[in-house]
Every structure is written in C-alpha cells, then in structure tokens.
Design a protein around this motif. Structure first.
Motif, short mmCIF file in Angstrom:
data_model
loop_
_atom_site.label_atom_id
_atom_site.label_comp_id
_atom_site.label_asym_id
_atom_site.label_seq_id
_atom_site.Cartn_x
_atom_site.Cartn_y
_atom_site.Cartn_z
N ARG A 84 6.41 18.63 -19.43
CA ARG A 84 6.11 17.47 -20.26
C ARG A 84 5.83 16.24 -19.39
NH1 ARG A 84 10.68 15.07 -24.17
NH2 ARG A 84 11.36 14.23 -22.17
N SER A 85 6.61 16.06 -18.31
CA SER A 85 6.41 14.92 -17.42
C SER A 85 5.04 14.97 -16.76
CB SER A 85 7.51 14.88 -16.35
OG SER A 85 8.76 14.59 -16.92
N ILE A 88 2.61 13.83 -19.38
CA ILE A 88 2.79 12.41 -19.69
C ILE A 88 2.11 11.54 -18.65
CG2 ILE A 88 4.54 10.57 -19.61
CD1 ILE A 88 6.34 12.34 -21.29
N LEU A 94 1.37 5.17 -21.25
CA LEU A 94 2.33 5.76 -22.20
C LEU A 94 3.71 5.14 -22.05
CD1 LEU A 94 2.69 9.35 -23.41
CD2 LEU A 94 4.72 8.23 -22.51
N ARG A 122 5.76 7.51 -15.65
CA ARG A 122 6.65 8.34 -16.45
C ARG A 122 8.10 7.93 -16.20
NH1 ARG A 122 5.55 11.70 -12.00
NH2 ARG A 122 7.36 12.83 -11.15
N LEU A 230 7.01 10.87 -27.22
CA LEU A 230 5.75 10.86 -27.94
C LEU A 230 5.87 10.19 -29.31
CD1 LEU A 230 2.90 11.87 -27.28
CD2 LEU A 230 3.40 13.93 -28.61
#
Length: 283
Positions: A84-85, A88, A94, A122, A230
């Motif tokens: 996920r990182s 991202i 984000l 991140r 998210l």
C-alpha cells in the motif's frame, strides 16, 4: 496494528479498585436499618474480594492473550502495508490532502506547514514488537528546499512504570529555511496580542516532547489515518457525489411540485368554466 475500536495499548493499565467510602455498619446505621449479622457480612466481603481477585487475574490474562493475537496479525498485515505504501507514493499530495481532510490534524496545518508537507510522499506507523510499549510514526519526504532529511520519525514510549515519553528525529534545516523559527515568532506576536499562546503547528508538534501522555495527534495518525488513509483522501470526492445526489433529488422534488401546481391550476380553470356555463343557463 489494532483497529481503532480497541482501546489504545499505550493507555492500557490495571485500574486499582477504589476503597469503600463507608463501612457496612456505618451505612446501616446512617439509614436506620437493623444490622445484619456482622460475621455474615464480613464473610461475604471476604468472598467478594476473593472473586474480584480472580476477575482481575482473568483480565490480566485476557490482556496478554489479546496482545499475542495483535502481534500475530500485525506481522500478517506488514506485506499489505508495504504494498500500500508503494502505491501511495505514486499519488501526488496524498499525504497533505489526507491530513487536511482530518478534522483534528487539519487544525495544525497552517501555510508554512502545508508548504513543507507538499513534499510528503507517505506516512508509516510501526508498533513495537510487544505493542504495549509504544509505536513510531515515519514521515517520508521527497527532496525539498526546507530540510535535508528524507525521513522524519517520532517515537512514543511507555515504560514499565507506565510513564509516557517521546523523541523525534532532529530536523536538518537548510540555511534560512527553519520554518519553526518563523512560526515561533508569529506565535509570540499572537500571544502578546491575545494574551494567550497561539495554537501549535504540525512542525512544532513534531519537536515537542513536553507531554507525551496527552499527544492526541500521534494517536489520530495511528488510529484514524494509518488504518485507511484513502478514506480521508477521497472525502471531498465523496461529498461531491453526495451533493450531486442531493441536488438531483431537490430538482426532482421541484419538478413534481411544478407538475402538481399545473394540475391544480388546470382543475381550477375547469371549475371556473363549469360555473360560467351554469350561470348562463340560469340567465
């Protein structure tokens, strides 16, 4: 990492039982009730205390079992967190958008903070292996005009006696780019004007270790943002979609009202026409 619905392990401590306010004989006397057998009451109290000790023992055992389960699933989550990182880091802004859409975190984002956080790629949260002793928050940055660090980390610890503490990476500011000095000057001016201290900022929070036990921002990042960043990134888009749905419903409601109004006007015209014909016949 445990979901937010579970209590924070940093604050999980055994709560001592409060001492009784009044002795049984005092309570009975104060309301004028006849005393029961004092021996029976004393035996009951001793049995209750024994049972409560067993309950406390089970609670401690329960905490240990929960920790083992959390440790197990923390390890299972790691590959997913890592993937996920990586994804991202491909989404522009984000990090700052996610922080800006979180009610509590956004309160600490001023202009100076947002400028530096636009380079944030991140955020990662790592709970220590035993979980109950604390966690670390890592902020990853692209090359930027403010500081040399690629990663800024802040750690929160809880020692065996239950006292919290924190420490963070020293920020290596580039020449003339230390925004915390400008923020401090702005806060001092605001304090003189308003006679109280101005709210802290994200960067002053990062370097502040005066009261780790009351660090709500660290808990917000760990328990709210980190489990599902998210959902905060997409908040405006979700609001827009809901707004469009609401507008469509309002437009439909207005159309229905207009149609009903036209029908009512038509019925009134028909009634007037019928009344006119009846008057002519009467004449």
């Amino acid at each position: 990492m445990a979901p937010k619905c579970q209590s924070s392990l940093l604050s999980r401590k055994k709560t001592p039982r409060p001492p009784p306010v009044l002795r049984p004989e005092e309570t009975s006397a104060s309301v004028g009730l006849p005393k029961k057998g004092e021996k029976e009451q004393q035996e009951a109290i001793e049995h209750i205390d024994e049972i409560q000790n067993e309950i406390d023992r089970l609670n401690e055992q329960d905490n240990e079992e929960i920790l083992k389960v959390e440790q197990k699933y923390n390890k299972l989550r790691q590959p997913f967190f890592q993937k996920r990182s990586e994804l991202i880091s491909k989404i522009l802004n984000l990090g700052v958008t996610t922080f800006g859409n979180h009610l509590q975190v956004s309160a600490l984002l001023g202009k100076e903070n947002e400028e530096t956080l636009h380079y944030l790629t991140r955020v990662e949260v790592t709970e220590f292996e035993d979980i109950k002793s604390g966690y670390r928050v890592d902020f990853y940055f692209d090359e930027n005009p403010y500081f040399e660090n690629k990663v800024l980390s802040k750690e929160f610890h809880l020692n065996e006696s239950g006292n919290p503490s924190s420490k963070s990476t020293e920020i290596k500011w580039k020449s003339g780019k230390d925004v915390t000095k400008r923020l401090s000057q702005m806060q001092n001016k605001a304090s003189r004007k308003r006679q109280h201290e101005a709210p802290e900022s994200f960067l002053t929070w990062f370097t502040d270790h005066s009261d780790a036990g009351a660090d709500d921002l660290g808990e917000d990042i760990k328990d709210d943002i980190w489990p599902n960043p998210l959902q905060y990134y997409l908040v405006p888009h979700m609001d827009d979609e809901e707004g469009e749905d609401d507008n469509e419903e309002e437009e439909e409601g207005l159309e229905d009202t207009d149609e009903e109004g036209d029908e009512d006007e038509g019925e009134e015209d028909d009634d007037e026409g019928q009344e006119g014909e009846e008057d002519e016949r009467d004449d």
